[in-house]
Design an enzyme around this catalytic site. Structure first.
Site, PDB file in Angstrom:
ATOM      1  N   GLU A 280      27.080  43.964  65.492  1.00 31.30           N
ATOM      2  CA  GLU A 280      27.982  45.085  65.211  1.00 31.30           C
ATOM      3  C   GLU A 280      27.723  45.624  63.811  1.00 31.30           C
ATOM      4  OE1 GLU A 280      32.182  44.354  65.672  1.00 31.30           O
ATOM      5  OE2 GLU A 280      32.639  46.504  65.574  1.00 31.30           O
TER       6      GLU A 280
ATOM      7  N   GLU B  54      39.202  49.212  70.857  1.00 29.37           N
ATOM      8  CA  GLU B  54      39.633  48.266  69.840  1.00 29.37           C
ATOM      9  C   GLU B  54      40.732  48.910  69.011  1.00 29.37           C
ATOM     10  OE1 GLU B  54      36.970  45.034  67.538  1.00 29.37           O
ATOM     11  OE2 GLU B  54      36.699  47.067  66.844  1.00 29.37           O
TER      12      GLU B  54
HETATM   13 MN    MN Z   1      34.574  46.733  66.253  1.00 31.76          MN
END
Ligand code: MN
Length: 289
Positions: free
Chosen positions: A146, A240
């Site tokens: 990420e 998220e």
């Molecule tokens: Mn994230």
């Protein structure tokens, strides 16, 4: 394409009771998959997760951010090794739970660093990721790194920096994970990084600029979703969001979740599910133009 939601939308604890809450919420909101935070993978029974998900017709992915004691990019071999051991267990949990993706900040600690990453630290992380990628490939699990903002890592803050790091890693089971919240802070736009990442993009987080309700902040989702359509992205797309209404001892403070941006997990999740599916459907039709 599978549309999912991060478990912290529903609960901050992931024992059996927390899992039940997260899985029920994921199903009720209309998502296909639950992203399970694996901050402590040694505490998670993957087989139990799999049984509970099967009961609801859901699948899972997992994410985590390493802490300083498990920093894969540490120049201290024992610290990097501790991170590798934790990630080995995380890979095993994902495989036990029937998942195919492990993502997040799995290449460094998820924290504010006081100095740039060093070549030796990057090399330690890359070498460990190569070993982990072999283990993951054997278990049918893909690793995606990420790309996060400068306050949460010093290794990769933009998609292009991520691509350069993938070259250092040099393994075809290690890919990129982009998150619109972080892109909105660091990138020059929301379209170009997606095009640059191309087929190395294997995981996506959809988050608003303040990490609350989608569409109420400054993220240019239109450009981002066009990019996904343009590259033919078909991996997981996961919502998220964080609020002080749902607190995780290991995550909330690290992410700086000091404000209450929502207190209705179910309403927030159902809205995000519709928001993401509507946009993905809309950009699909661009192929007809
Ligand atoms: Mn994230």
């Amino acid at each position: 394409m599978q549309i999912g939601v991060h478990g912290l939308v529903f609960t901050g604890t992931f024992d059996e009771s927390g899992l039940r809450t997260a899985i029920a919420g994921t199903k009720e909101a209309g998502f296909d998959l639950l992203e399970l935070p694996l901050m402590d993978p040694f505490a998670v029974d993957g087989a139990l997760v799999r049984r509970m998900l099967d009961d609801h017709g859901l699948t899972m992915t997992a994410s985590l951010g390493l802490d300083a004691a498990h920093d894969l990019s540490s120049e201290d071999p024992a610290t990097s090794r501790a991170g590798e051991t934790l990630l080995e267990r995380a890979v095993d949990v994902v495989a036990e739970a029937g998942g195919r993706h492990l993502c997040g900040v799995i290449y460094s600690a998820m924290q504010k660093y006081a100095a740039p990453a060093t070549p030796a630290g990057r090399a330690a992380s890359a070498a460990a990721l190569r070993r982990l990628a072999d283990r993951a490939a054997a278990a049918g699990v893909t690793l995606s790194l990420e790309v996060v903002n400068r306050y949460e890592t010093n290794v990769i803050n933009t998609a292009r920096a991520g691509l350069r790091f993938l070259e250092e890693v040099g393994h075809d089971n290690v890919h990129l994970h982009l998150d619109t919240y972080h892109m909105n802070i660091e990138e020059s736009g929301m379209l170009e990084p997606v095009l640059d990442a191309g087929d190395r993009l294997r995981y996506v987080h959809i988050g608003e600029s303040h990490r609350g309700y989608l569409g109420t902040g400054s993220v240019d989702f239109g450009s981002f979703f066009r990019g996904l359509a343009r590259i033919g992205y078909d991996g997981p797309v996961v919502f998220e969001s964080f609020s002080s209404a749902v607190v995780s001892a290991s995550l909330s403070n690290t992410l700086g979740i000091w404000r209450n941006l929502w207190d209705d997990s179910a309403g927030l999740a159902a809205h995000a599910n519709r928001f993401i599916r509507d946009r993905l459907r809309a950009v699909e039709t661009i192929a007809l133009h």
